[in-house]
Design an enzyme around this catalytic site. Structure first.
Site, PDB file in Angstrom:
ATOM      1  N   GLU A 150      -6.071  17.964   2.381  1.00 53.83           N
ATOM      2  CA  GLU A 150      -7.063  16.886   2.355  1.00 53.83           C
ATOM      3  C   GLU A 150      -6.395  15.526   2.563  1.00 53.83           C
ATOM      4  O   GLU A 150      -6.936  14.662   3.261  1.00 53.83           O
ATOM      5  CB  GLU A 150      -7.798  16.899   1.015  1.00 53.83           C
ATOM      6  CG  GLU A 150      -8.909  15.859   0.912  1.00 53.83           C
ATOM      7  CD  GLU A 150      -9.631  15.921  -0.422  1.00 53.83           C
ATOM      8  OE1 GLU A 150     -10.512  15.066  -0.650  1.00 53.83           O
ATOM      9  OE2 GLU A 150      -9.316  16.805  -1.245  1.00 53.83           O
TER      10      GLU A 150
ATOM     11  N   GLU B  57       0.909   5.725   0.566  1.00 50.80           N
ATOM     12  CA  GLU B  57       0.248   6.993   0.886  1.00 50.80           C
ATOM     13  C   GLU B  57       0.941   8.058   0.053  1.00 50.80           C
ATOM     14  O   GLU B  57       2.139   7.947  -0.259  1.00 50.80           O
ATOM     15  CB  GLU B  57       0.342   7.324   2.372  1.00 50.80           C
ATOM     16  CG  GLU B  57      -0.299   6.301   3.297  1.00 50.80           C
ATOM     17  CD  GLU B  57      -1.798   6.125   3.104  1.00 50.80           C
ATOM     18  OE1 GLU B  57      -2.429   7.018   2.494  1.00 50.80           O
ATOM     19  OE2 GLU B  57      -2.332   5.102   3.548  1.00 50.80           O
TER      20      GLU B  57
ATOM     21  N   HIS C  82      -5.422   6.325   7.933  1.00 46.20           N
ATOM     22  CA  HIS C  82      -4.788   5.412   6.984  1.00 46.20           C
ATOM     23  C   HIS C  82      -3.276   5.450   7.185  1.00 46.20           C
ATOM     24  O   HIS C  82      -2.702   6.484   7.512  1.00 46.20           O
ATOM     25  CB  HIS C  82      -5.114   5.822   5.545  1.00 46.20           C
ATOM     26  CG  HIS C  82      -6.519   5.537   5.145  1.00 46.20           C
ATOM     27  ND1 HIS C  82      -6.853   4.553   4.252  1.00 46.20           N
ATOM     28  CD2 HIS C  82      -7.683   6.107   5.532  1.00 46.20           C
ATOM     29  CE1 HIS C  82      -8.164   4.524   4.096  1.00 46.20           C
ATOM     30  NE2 HIS C  82      -8.692   5.461   4.855  1.00 46.20           N
TER      31      HIS C  82
ATOM     32  N   ASP D 132       0.861  -1.186   0.000  1.00 45.25           N
ATOM     33  CA  ASP D 132       0.000   0.000   0.000  1.00 45.25           C
ATOM     34  C   ASP D 132       0.894   1.231   0.000  1.00 45.25           C
ATOM     35  O   ASP D 132       2.062   1.174   0.441  1.00 45.25           O
ATOM     36  CB  ASP D 132      -0.921   0.014   1.222  1.00 45.25           C
ATOM     37  CG  ASP D 132      -1.949   1.135   1.138  1.00 45.25           C
ATOM     38  OD1 ASP D 132      -2.696   1.186   0.141  1.00 45.25           O
ATOM     39  OD2 ASP D 132      -2.002   1.979   2.051  1.00 45.25           O
TER      40      ASP D 132
ATOM     41  N   ASP E  49      -2.279  -0.596   6.582  1.00 43.79           N
ATOM     42  CA  ASP E  49      -3.245  -1.026   5.571  1.00 43.79           C
ATOM     43  C   ASP E  49      -2.739  -2.261   4.816  1.00 43.79           C
ATOM     44  O   ASP E  49      -3.539  -3.129   4.430  1.00 43.79           O
ATOM     45  CB  ASP E  49      -3.527   0.112   4.579  1.00 43.79           C
ATOM     46  CG  ASP E  49      -4.454   1.167   5.177  1.00 43.79           C
ATOM     47  OD1 ASP E  49      -4.845   1.007   6.349  1.00 43.79           O
ATOM     48  OD2 ASP E  49      -4.780   2.138   4.479  1.00 43.79           O
TER      49      ASP E  49
END
Length: 308
Positions: A55, A9, A155, A7, A160
């Site tokens: 965000e 980010e 997250h 995963d 994750d």
């Protein structure tokens, strides 16, 4: 078989979902070998050389200040490539993560892309096949398979990836134990296990239900390239047992759809007669007739505007 749940980010994403000017800021990898989580992981935090969108910070909590002293991607690329090369990558919404990884390889002028380094399995697509009536997001799948997400207030790529590894194994048949190592023990991956040596009693099943189950397994098995013999013969089959092994049928170039369907039907019929008794075959046909009649009755009610 070596698989890596992966995963990422990022600093954000463009309006069309592509990387645009955005970069990766965290990569998390969890190793699975022969369907067992080995405890070997890789977590990389990366200075993207640009601000993180507000965000995005709200999603993963990773700030510009935290990333200020982290290495740039070029400094960790070799470590990441070494960890994932030759594996099967398990990625939830693979198109998103691979597009960001491919951008990083491109910026480094590397000749390979992610699909050249590894095979890629999109677990979103996989979950939609296995659970067509459920949402495919990771939170929902964790709930569906009773996987603890109490640590997931935000997250994080490694967390994750750990959850994805457990979801994948549960979704595709489970594993004997979970071990992410001491650093990740708080993820609560160790669930109740049946005491060693304990056996559940075999429960009887009605012949008609057994016949329908066999029929469904045969139908599903026909669609899967299950294993390859030493002579190169490809078999379809099922983890339910070798009794469901069959030559894998592929549509010939000059073969029509009806002809191919007829060959598949003939193979199903042959396997059904090999696995079911005459009595079970009779009960199966009775079930199919009843099911067809119920379907026609429902269609008639719909045509006449009468609710079921």
């Amino acid at each position: 078989m070596r698989q890596i749940a992966l995963d990422t980010e990022t600093t954000g994403k463009s309006d069309d979902g592509t990387p645009g000017d955005h970069r990766i800021i965290e990569v998390g990898c969890v190793e699975i070998v022969d369907r067992k989580i080995t405890g070997r992981t890789l977590q990389l935090y990366i200075n993207p050389g640009r601000p993180v969108d507000e965000e995005a910070v709200g999603v993963h909590g990773i700030t510009d200040e935290f990333l200020a002293d982290k290495p740039v991607f070029s400094e960790v690329a070799g470590e990441l490539i070494s960890f994932i090369r030759g594996s099967e990558l398990l990625i939830h919404n693979a198109r998103f993560d691979t597009s960001f990884l491919d951008k990083e390889w491109q910026l480094l002028n590397l000749p390979e892309r992610t699909a050249d380094l590894c095979t890629i399995t999109d677990t979103v697509a996989l979950s939609r096949k296995i659970n067509p009536n459920n949402q495919a997001n990771l939170d929902n799948l964790c709930h569906l398979y009773d996987i603890d997400t109490s640590r997931r207030t935000l997250h994080g790529a490694l967390l994750d990836a750990e959850l994805l590894a457990e979801v994948y194994l549960a979704m595709t048949g489970g594993q004997s134990s979970f071990d992410f190592g001491e650093e990740s023990a708080a993820v609560s991956t160790r669930r109740w296990q049946r005491p060693q040596g304990a056996k559940l009693p075999l429960m009887s099943v009605e012949p008609a239900r057994h016949a329908v189950h066999v029929m469904k397994v045969i139908e599903l098995s026909q669609k899967v390239k299950f294993r390859t013999l030493e002579d190169g013969t490809i078999l379809s089959g099922s983890h339910f047992g070798p009794q469901f092994d069959m030559p894998f049928l592929e549509k010939a170039k000059e073969e029509g759809k009806k002809e191919f369907a007829a060959r598949q039907k003939a193979e199903r019929e042959e396997k059904l007669h090999a696995l079911l008794s005459d009595s079970e075959l009779t009960q199966l046909q009775s079930y199919l007739d009843h099911d067809k009649a119920a379907q026609l009755a429902w269609e008639e009610r719909v045509k006449n505007g009468i609710s079921a």
